[in-house]
Design a protein around this motif. Structure first.
Motif, PDB file in Angstrom:
ATOM      1  N   ARG A  95       0.827  -1.210   0.000  1.00  0.00           N
ATOM      2  CA  ARG A  95       0.000   0.000   0.000  1.00  0.00           C
ATOM      3  C   ARG A  95       0.860   1.258   0.000  1.00  0.00           C
ATOM      4  N   GLU A  96       1.933   1.233   0.796  1.00  0.00           N
ATOM      5  CA  GLU A  96       2.836   2.375   0.825  1.00  0.00           C
ATOM      6  C   GLU A  96       3.510   2.572  -0.535  1.00  0.00           C
ATOM      7  N   GLN A  98       2.413   1.573  -3.461  1.00  0.00           N
ATOM      8  CA  GLN A  98       1.384   2.007  -4.395  1.00  0.00           C
ATOM      9  C   GLN A  98       1.139   3.505  -4.271  1.00  0.00           C
ATOM     10  N   ARG A  99       1.216   4.023  -3.045  1.00  0.00           N
ATOM     11  CA  ARG A  99       0.979   5.452  -2.808  1.00  0.00           C
ATOM     12  C   ARG A  99       2.181   6.298  -3.234  1.00  0.00           C
ATOM     13  N   MET A 100       3.406   5.778  -3.045  1.00  0.00           N
ATOM     14  CA  MET A 100       4.606   6.574  -3.270  1.00  0.00           C
ATOM     15  C   MET A 100       5.057   6.611  -4.734  1.00  0.00           C
ATOM     16  N   SER A 102       5.162   7.206  -8.614  1.00  0.00           N
ATOM     17  CA  SER A 102       4.501   8.123  -9.536  1.00  0.00           C
ATOM     18  C   SER A 102       3.863   7.352 -10.679  1.00  0.00           C
ATOM     19  N   THR A 103       2.839   7.926 -11.264  1.00  0.00           N
ATOM     20  CA  THR A 103       2.139   7.268 -12.383  1.00  0.00           C
ATOM     21  C   THR A 103       2.891   7.411 -13.704  1.00  0.00           C
TER      22      THR A 103
END
Length: 420
Positions: A95-96, A98-100, A102-103
């Motif tokens: 989860r971390e 996935q959040r950190m 960049s797309t």
């Protein structure tokens, strides 16, 4: 116009010479046929073997970086003791990460874990030794999930830990042999699952690698109700984080450095501390396979070159005999005004014709072999190998025929006419 006409006449003389000595022609091209067959057959088998091995390893995906405890290694000593105490990737780290991330450098991040040796039951039917795999929603972006019938999971099913499953072809066929398995149920480990999708049949692979045919995908949240995810070195299913790269990041260098920085931050590693995780890439496996088959291809080419060398000497010998037999005719042609290049082209084209006929026969034999049904490793003949076979035939024809052709073109017409 005159040059074209003389070239055509050279072709015609060469063709007539081959037809006039049909038995000798057939015996001459046998050597080239065997040589081209040996070379192209080796290349075709190597190409087919490599393609089948790569297909067998397709489960690792393409343009994907895997965050795991153990690094991949191919050959040599493996210092497993250095990695034994590493922690396994966890749901929180996923989860971390996935959040950190960049797309710009990634298309999807997924967490998945698997356990083999499961038994699925539906009524009186059951299947054993099934791989049960828990996945997050973006797993279909990281790995190919070829759903042929039904659909993939929804985000709501993932969040709610619904007991739904996407199963392989063999599982669906064995549990429900008399109809569609879509919408039906099966039981495993005391849990009841509803089949919402059936994947395409992959069939037999050359290597005994994981296959979608015996794979059962379920939401990771439902998977954890059956198996505990491994934490540290404790028991349970070991999770893997997969990150799908983008085409605009050649070599996925930007993505790799970003994942490395993010994981070090998540795990609180100090600047001087080594990474306690591995970033594995399918390219590592692809490079190992390419190196192996390049060596096999070179070895096969060397072996086949001996056969084609024998065929080339046979063609050269026949061309010397042909020049000797037609010395009188060459003298007559030159006395009537035939140029040296006209005589040279006759014998050069004759040698090329012989080699092309022999090469074409060798390629045809390889093609006939590809028609033999093979389940484990189907052999195919690529256009590149066909072009290679014909090119080698022409080169051998030129090399084998150039010296006899030059000798024939330089004959003195008076001496040539008196040779008979």
């Amino acid at each position: 116009m005159k040059t074209i006409r003389l070239t055509f006449e050279s072709f015609r003389f060469a063709w007539q010479a081959l037809r006039a000595n049909l038995l000798r022609t057939v015996l001459s091209l046998l050597g080239v046929t065997v040589g081209i067959f040996a070379i192209i057959a080796v290349f075709a088998v190597v190409d087919s073997l490599e393609a089948n091995v790569r297909q067998s390893m397709s489960f690792v995906g393409d343009k994907v970086i895997y965050v795991q405890k153990w690094p991949w290694a191919f050959g040599g000593d493996y210092p497993w003791w250095k990695y034994f105490n590493r922690p396994n990737p966890s749901v929180q780290e996923f989860r971390e990460l996935q959040r950190m991330l960049s797309t710009e450098n990634q298309r999807g991040v997924a967490l998945f874990a698997a356990r083999g040796g499961n038994t699925l039951k539906a009524g009186n039917n059951s299947v054993e030794s099934i791989a049960l795999q828990g996945v997050t929603f973006d797993y279909r972006l990281v790995s190919d999930v070829p759903v042929q019938e039904g659909r993939y999971f929804t985000a709501q099913e993932m969040d709610a830990a619904r007991n739904v499953a996407v199963v392989g072809y063999d599982i669906a066929h064995n549990l429900y042999p008399n109809g569609s398995a879509l919408g039906k149920e099966f039981r495993t480990h005391g849990q009841k699952f509803n089949i919402i999708g059936v994947m395409q049949k992959e069939g037999k692979k050359l290597l005994d690698t994981p296959s979608n045919d015996t794979n059962c995908l379920v939401p990771l949240s439902a998977f954890t109700k059956i198996f505990a995810l491994s934490i540290g070195n404790s028991g349970g299913a070991q999770a893997t984080i997969g990150v799908k790269g983008v085409d605009t990041d050649p070599g996925m260098l930007n993505l790799e450095s970003e994942i490395q920085g993010a994981m070090r931050t998540i795990r609180g590693l100090k600047p001087r501390e080594e990474d306690n995780f591995a970033l594995n890439r399918p390219e590592m496996l692809a490079n190992a396979i390419s190196q192996l088959f390049s060596i096999i291809g070179v070895a096969g080419a060397v072996i086949g070159s001996f056969a084609i060398l024998v065929g080339g000497f046979g063609i050269a010998n026949i061309m010397f005999v042909s020049v000797k037999e037609r010395t009188n005719i060459i003298g007559i042609q030159k006395s009537l005004g035939a140029k040296n290049y006209f005589v040279l082209f006759q014998f050069l084209f004759e040698a090329i014709f012989l080699c092309l006929l022999g090469g074409g026969a060798g390629i045809l034999l390889v093609y006939l072999i590809t028609l033999i049904p093979q389940d484990a490793m189907p052999i195919f003949l690529s256009a590149g190998n066909i072009a290679l076979g014909l090119t080698v035939s022409v080169v051998i024809g030129v090399l084998a025929g150039i010296i006899p052709a030059v000798l024939a073109s330089n004959l003195d017409p008076v001496i040539a006419i008196r040779s008979k």
